[in-house]
Structures are given as structure tokens and as C-alpha cells.
Design a protein around this motif. Structure first.
Motif, PDB file in Angstrom:
ATOM      1  N   ASN A  78       0.831  -1.210   0.000  1.00  0.00           N
ATOM      2  CA  ASN A  78       0.000   0.000   0.000  1.00  0.00           C
ATOM      3  C   ASN A  78       0.863   1.256   0.000  1.00  0.00           C
ATOM      4  OD1 ASN A  78      -2.455   1.434  -0.030  1.00  0.00           O
ATOM      5  ND2 ASN A  78      -2.472   1.620   2.201  1.00  0.00           N
ATOM      6  N   GLU A  79       1.859   1.267  -0.897  1.00  0.00           N
ATOM      7  CA  GLU A  79       2.771   2.403  -1.002  1.00  0.00           C
ATOM      8  C   GLU A  79       2.551   3.141  -2.320  1.00  0.00           C
ATOM      9  OE1 GLU A  79       6.402   0.717   1.788  1.00  0.00           O
ATOM     10  OE2 GLU A  79       6.311   0.136  -0.325  1.00  0.00           O
ATOM     11  N   ASP A  80       2.875   4.430  -2.306  1.00  0.00           N
ATOM     12  CA  ASP A  80       2.591   5.288  -3.457  1.00  0.00           C
ATOM     13  C   ASP A  80       3.632   5.174  -4.564  1.00  0.00           C
ATOM     14  OD1 ASP A  80       0.261   6.556  -2.278  1.00  0.00           O
ATOM     15  OD2 ASP A  80       1.666   7.617  -0.966  1.00  0.00           O
ATOM     16  N   VAL A  81       4.891   5.158  -4.168  1.00  0.00           N
ATOM     17  CA  VAL A  81       5.966   5.149  -5.162  1.00  0.00           C
ATOM     18  C   VAL A  81       7.148   4.319  -4.665  1.00  0.00           C
ATOM     19  CG1 VAL A  81       5.389   7.414  -6.154  1.00  0.00           C
ATOM     20  CG2 VAL A  81       7.021   7.260  -4.248  1.00  0.00           C
ATOM     21  N   GLY A  82       7.916   3.847  -5.621  1.00  0.00           N
ATOM     22  CA  GLY A  82       9.204   3.240  -5.332  1.00  0.00           C
ATOM     23  C   GLY A  82      10.291   4.111  -5.923  1.00  0.00           C
ATOM     24  N   ILE A  83      11.379   4.293  -5.195  1.00  0.00           N
ATOM     25  CA  ILE A  83      12.527   5.055  -5.689  1.00  0.00           C
ATOM     26  C   ILE A  83      13.637   4.037  -5.922  1.00  0.00           C
ATOM     27  CG2 ILE A  83      14.208   6.849  -5.163  1.00  0.00           C
ATOM     28  CD1 ILE A  83      11.992   8.142  -3.392  1.00  0.00           C
ATOM     29  N   VAL A  84      13.981   3.849  -7.182  1.00  0.00           N
ATOM     30  CA  VAL A  84      14.901   2.778  -7.565  1.00  0.00           C
ATOM     31  C   VAL A  84      16.346   3.231  -7.379  1.00  0.00           C
ATOM     32  CG1 VAL A  84      15.641   1.260  -9.438  1.00  0.00           C
ATOM     33  CG2 VAL A  84      13.219   1.833  -9.184  1.00  0.00           C
ATOM     34  N   ASP A  85      17.122   2.407  -6.661  1.00  0.00           N
ATOM     35  CA  ASP A  85      18.540   2.736  -6.509  1.00  0.00           C
ATOM     36  C   ASP A  85      19.452   1.798  -7.297  1.00  0.00           C
ATOM     37  OD1 ASP A  85      18.357   0.445  -4.976  1.00  0.00           O
ATOM     38  OD2 ASP A  85      19.172   1.326  -3.148  1.00  0.00           O
ATOM     39  N   THR A  86      18.924   0.630  -7.718  1.00  0.00           N
ATOM     40  CA  THR A  86      19.715  -0.335  -8.472  1.00  0.00           C
ATOM     41  C   THR A  86      18.838  -1.031  -9.498  1.00  0.00           C
ATOM     42  OG1 THR A  86      21.068  -0.777  -6.504  1.00  0.00           O
ATOM     43  CG2 THR A  86      21.240  -2.349  -8.318  1.00  0.00           C
TER      44      THR A  86
ATOM     45  N   PHE B  74       9.078   4.298  -9.568  1.00  0.00           N
ATOM     46  CA  PHE B  74       8.064   3.281  -9.849  1.00  0.00           C
ATOM     47  C   PHE B  74       6.724   3.707  -9.254  1.00  0.00           C
ATOM     48  CE2 PHE B  74      10.909  -0.780 -10.190  1.00  0.00           C
ATOM     49  CZ  PHE B  74      11.218  -0.434 -11.494  1.00  0.00           C
ATOM     50  N   VAL B  75       5.637   3.364  -9.968  1.00  0.00           N
ATOM     51  CA  VAL B  75       4.282   3.488  -9.428  1.00  0.00           C
ATOM     52  C   VAL B  75       3.658   2.093  -9.434  1.00  0.00           C
ATOM     53  CG1 VAL B  75       3.913   5.912  -9.992  1.00  0.00           C
ATOM     54  CG2 VAL B  75       3.467   4.176 -11.729  1.00  0.00           C
ATOM     55  N   PRO B  76       2.673   1.831  -8.580  1.00  0.00           N
ATOM     56  CA  PRO B  76       2.166   0.463  -8.395  1.00  0.00           C
ATOM     57  C   PRO B  76       1.520  -0.126  -9.649  1.00  0.00           C
ATOM     58  CG  PRO B  76       1.483   1.889  -6.580  1.00  0.00           C
ATOM     59  CD  PRO B  76       2.051   2.775  -7.645  1.00  0.00           C
ATOM     60  N   SER B  77       1.667  -1.439  -9.781  1.00  0.00           N
ATOM     61  CA  SER B  77       0.998  -2.202 -10.832  1.00  0.00           C
ATOM     62  C   SER B  77      -0.068  -3.083 -10.193  1.00  0.00           C
ATOM     63  CB  SER B  77       1.998  -3.101 -11.576  1.00  0.00           C
ATOM     64  OG  SER B  77       2.938  -2.344 -12.282  1.00  0.00           O
ATOM     65  N   ARG B  78      -1.294  -2.978 -10.686  1.00  0.00           N
ATOM     66  CA  ARG B  78      -2.370  -3.783 -10.124  1.00  0.00           C
ATOM     67  C   ARG B  78      -2.074  -5.273 -10.310  1.00  0.00           C
ATOM     68  NH1 ARG B  78      -8.314  -2.506 -12.158  1.00  0.00           N
ATOM     69  NH2 ARG B  78      -7.861  -0.582 -11.004  1.00  0.00           N
ATOM     70  N   ASN B  79      -2.114  -5.999  -9.203  1.00  0.00           N
ATOM     71  CA  ASN B  79      -1.837  -7.439  -9.187  1.00  0.00           C
ATOM     72  C   ASN B  79      -0.448  -7.780  -9.728  1.00  0.00           C
ATOM     73  OD1 ASN B  79      -4.438  -8.044  -8.164  1.00  0.00           O
ATOM     74  ND2 ASN B  79      -5.288  -7.946 -10.230  1.00  0.00           N
ATOM     75  N   GLY B  80       0.417  -6.775  -9.832  1.00  0.00           N
ATOM     76  CA  GLY B  80       1.768  -7.010 -10.324  1.00  0.00           C
ATOM     77  C   GLY B  80       1.860  -7.337 -11.796  1.00  0.00           C
TER      78      GLY B  80
ATOM     79  N   LEU C  85       4.271  11.160   0.761  1.00  0.00           N
ATOM     80  CA  LEU C  85       4.066   9.958  -0.039  1.00  0.00           C
ATOM     81  C   LEU C  85       4.620   8.746   0.715  1.00  0.00           C
ATOM     82  CD1 LEU C  85       5.161  11.242  -3.577  1.00  0.00           C
ATOM     83  CD2 LEU C  85       2.824  10.827  -2.795  1.00  0.00           C
ATOM     84  N   ARG C  86       3.891   7.645   0.617  1.00  0.00           N
ATOM     85  CA  ARG C  86       4.402   6.389   1.157  1.00  0.00           C
ATOM     86  C   ARG C  86       5.362   5.806   0.116  1.00  0.00           C
ATOM     87  NH1 ARG C  86      -1.223   6.268   1.951  1.00  0.00           N
ATOM     88  NH2 ARG C  86      -1.379   5.073   0.024  1.00  0.00           N
ATOM     89  N   PHE C  87       6.619   5.609   0.481  1.00  0.00           N
ATOM     90  CA  PHE C  87       7.597   5.182  -0.516  1.00  0.00           C
ATOM     91  C   PHE C  87       8.597   4.206   0.076  1.00  0.00           C
ATOM     92  CE2 PHE C  87       9.757   8.678   1.595  1.00  0.00           C
ATOM     93  CZ  PHE C  87      11.097   8.301   1.602  1.00  0.00           C
ATOM     94  N   ARG C  88       9.315   3.545  -0.807  1.00  0.00           N
ATOM     95  CA  ARG C  88      10.416   2.673  -0.412  1.00  0.00           C
ATOM     96  C   ARG C  88      11.512   2.761  -1.468  1.00  0.00           C
ATOM     97  NH1 ARG C  88       9.298  -3.332   0.064  1.00  0.00           N
ATOM     98  NH2 ARG C  88       7.452  -2.617   1.199  1.00  0.00           N
TER      99      ARG C  88
END
Length: 411
Positions: A202-210, A374-380, A348-351
Motif C-alpha cells: 500500500n505504497e505510493d511510489v518506489g525510488i529505484v537505486d539499483t 516506480f508506481v504500483p501495478s495492479r496485481n503485479g 508519499l508512502r515510498f520505499r
């Protein structure tokens, strides 16, 4: 006034119309009729935003918002607009639309950046058209050139150079598409996650480091055709039986390598492909990915060794090509930290995340500092007609990108 969410929806739904397979997902091969339709729309929308539009020698589209100091290096934001067969409407286009929406917001707020800002729409990224992923960004960064564009071919045996020539581009001028590192301040991309992590958390965005390293192998096995009923089993050179032995061992090689290394055989062509004919030739792809470069190289070597051993056992001739190898890429730490600061400020909820998929960002990292959201993908789901990300979720990703762009361009 059109809202950001409605703009994002309008753009993505319109681009989804340009597909070879209506009702069955997005199929948009590079330099196809559908490519031309999407190209015309993107140039139209860039022009409507007051951007200076140009296309390079191989068909990448740039829309430039001039900076207060035009001589400064540009911040580039965008992604690709080709697709896999029967794919989704978000993989790639979401990143281009992010660029358009960032410019629209700058216009609405009467902001002029100090550094130039360019929105880029890249052609061949998926590798579906010519068997070489990340093709366009590899040309832009000088990793491949005219020679490779003449060698890379589609399933009809027509080269990338020939395909682009039919729509007015020129592979022999690929060198003109190469960007000088000093002309680019940063490359930024927003992409759907293509996995389930953000949605499940249930997070808003992912910040990609690798971004994981990727190798694509193409293995060709040459045996001998014969009648299925009259050729004794001990006198056969069956290319498909040989291929099956190789393919069945590949998953175990990836598992043994550790570090979440993965390997996939995704394409398999059998000739002459007759029910009563011993297969004389098999060509198949092997996609290998790992965040650990040692593990990645180890599996590549093991697949090559396995192919040679099994080919000798079955009296088969083998040839192995490696059209793509990109080592694991660590993205720019300063941009990553900047994105984290803006995400926190926006509540924003992020990781921080590792990307298991390859992106143009990893290629641009060879010439400039890069950032990936990254933004979420429904059901991946991704590479599937049901691929979906809510427009409001994309808009939250654009919020973060907009703040990042303002910082980097010094609005």
C-alpha cells in the motif's frame, strides 16, 4: 482547466488506440503503422505545449522546453513507446506522459527552468521487434551504431535499418543520434513497477537505486531434417531434442547462482516445424538477470558450456550470440536522495527498490546521472492486456517527478 489526472488518462487512452491487436492489448512494433500513429500524436501534443520538436536519425522524438540559459545541459525525462505483443498500455507510455504532464504543470505555473528540459519518446526498448532490448538508448549513448542496426533483424528477416528507412529514418546516420555527455545534466524516468511489491505494501511510489544486470543470449542449434517414420533413433541429429535438454537445465543454473538470479527461455523457433519431420534447426532466446554481476556472468558461462556439451552429445552444431549484456546499474545516489526528500515532503508512502526489469535509465547511466520512479501495478501484472495502474497513482508519481525536475532544472 484540465487536471493532471484527466490529462494522464486522455494521453494513455489515446495511445492505447494505436495497436495492431484492438481488444487484445497493445501491440506496437517499432517503425510500424501503429508506431507512426503514436508518433504523430506525441509530436502533436509536444507542439501544443510549445515544445520545440525534433526526431533523431533513428526516430526518437524530443520535445524541448528551452531554459533561461540554453547553453546549459538538458534534463531529459521520458521512456519508450514500443510494446511487447499483446502487452499493456502503461509500460513505457506512462513515462512519456509523465514528461508531458510535467511540462503542462510548468506552463500552468508560469515557471521557466534555468536548465533546458527535454521530453523524450524512445523507439525500440522491449527488444520484441529486432531481438535486442534497449536498442534506442544504446544508440543514443554510443553503445551500438549503424553496423548493429544493419545486423539486427525482425522475424521476417528484415533489418532494423531497413525498417527505419521505410518510414524516413537513416541507420547510416546513427552517429548523429549520439548525445554528448556534457549536453545532458540528468535522465529521469517514471515506470510502472511491473511487480506486486508496492501494491501489496500500500505504497505510493518506489525510488529505484539499483537495476539488475541483463544478458540476452540467442542460441542456434543446427541438426539434420529427416522423415519421422523412417529415420532410426540412433541415426538422428534432432535439434529440438537437444534444445529441450539444454532448456530443462537452465532454471537450475539460475537457482544455484543465488542473489535472486533468474533465467527465462521466452522465444523458441523450430524448423521446418512439421509434425512428421525431424527438426533440423532450433533458435531460442535465454534472458538472464541478476543484481550480482558475478552471478550473472557465471550463469552466462554455464549456459554456453551446457550448450556446447549437449550439442556434442547429440551431434548438433551450435552457435551462440549475445546481443545484449548490461551489468547491474547503481543509479545516482544524489538524485535518489533528492527524490526521497521530495517524497517525504509530499507525505508519499515510498520505499527504495531494486528493479528486476531493465529500463532505458540503466543505459543512460553510462553518460549522465539518472533517476527512476516506480508506481504500483495492479496485481503485479505487466506485459499483459490487463496491465493497469490507476491514473491517480500515476499522478502521485508525477507529483514526485515534478518536484525533482524543478530542483534539477532550477525553476
Amino acid at each position: 482547466m484540465e487536471t493532471s489526472i484527466s490529462r494522464i488518462q486522455r494521453h494513455l487512452e489515446q495511445l492505447a488506440e494505436y495497436t495492431l491487436t484492438p481488444g487484445q492489448g497493445t501491440t506496437r512494433m517499432s517503425y510500424s503503422e501503429q508506431d507512426s500513429q503514436a508518433r504523430a500524436y506525441l509530436k502533436q501534443e509536444m507542439t501544443a505545449l510549445g515544445l520545440l520538436v525534433r526526431e533523431d536519425a533513428i526516430g526518437n522524438i524530443y520535445g524541448r522546453l528551452e531554459g533561461q540559459q540554453p547553453e546549459l545541459p538538458a534534463v531529459i525525462i521520458g521512456s519508450h513507446f514500443d510494446s511487447v505483443p499483446n502487452g499493456g498500455a502503461f509500460d513505457g507510455p506512462a513515462g512519456i506522459i509523465t514528461g508531458l504532464d510535467v511540462v503542462a504543470r510548468l506552463r500552468e505555473q508560469n515557471l521557466q527552468p534555468r536548465y533546458p528540459l527535454e521530453v523524450i519518446a524512445l523507439v525500440e526498448e522491449e527488444g520484441t521487434s529486432f531481438g535486442r532490448g534497449l536498442m534506442a538508448s544504446s544508440v543514443i549513448t554510443g553503445l551500438i551504431g549503424s553496423k548493429e542496426l544493419h545486423q539486427l533483424k525482425d522475424r521476417q528477416g528484415i533489418s532494423a535499418a531497413q525498417r527505419m528507412a521505410t518510414v524516413g529514418f537513416n541507420a547510416d546516420k546513427a552517429h548523429e543520434a549520439v548525445l554528448k555527455p556534457e549536453s545532458v545534466k540528468a535522465f529521469l524516468e517514471l515506470h510502472i513497477e511491473q511487480g506486486p511489491v508496492l501494491e501489496q505494501a500500500n505504497e505510493d511510489v518506489g525510488i529505484v537505486d539499483t537495476i539488475v544486470g541483463i544478458s540476452q543470449l540467442e542460441i542456434k542449434l543446427q541438426g539434420k531434417a529427416g522423415h519421422a517414420g523412417t529415420t532410426p533413433m540412433n541415426m538422428r541429429a534432432d535439434a529440438l531434442v537437444c534444445a529441450s535438454h539444454i532448456i530443462s537445465h537452465i532454471p537450475e543454473l539460475a537457482k544455484a547462482a543465488g542473489d535472486n538470479t533468474v533465467a527465462t527461455v521466452g522465444r523458441l523457433n523450430v524448423m521446418p516445424n512439421g509434425a512428421n519431420v525431424i527438426p533440423s534447426e532450433v533458435i531460442f532466446s535465454v534472458d538472464i538477470r541478476s543484481k550480482n554481476d558475478v552471478a550473472l556472468r557465471k550463469v552466462i558461462e554455464q549456459v554456453i558450456e551446457l550448450t556446447e556439451q549437449e550439442s556434442e552429445k547429440f551431434n548438433i552444431t551450435s552457435a551462440i550470440a549475445q546481443p545484449l549484456y548490461v551489468k547491474p546499474t547503481v543509479l545516482n545516489s544524489d538524485i535518489c536522495e533528492l527524490m526521497k526528500q521530495h517524497a517525504s515532503a509530499q507525505n508519499l508512502r515510498f520505499r527504495t527498490m531494486v528493479s528486476g526489469a531493465g529500463h532505458d535509465t540503466m543505459i543512460f547511466a553510462g553518460i549522465t546521472q539518472t533517476g527512476l520512479i516506480f508506481v504500483p501495478s495492479r496485481n503485479g501484472l505487466s506485459h499483459h492486456p490487463d496491465e493497469w495502474t490507476d491514473y491517480a497513482q500515476i499522478a502521485r508519481g508525477v507529483d514526485l517527478m515534478f518536484a525533482t525536475v524543478k530542483s534539477l532544472t532550477e525553476c
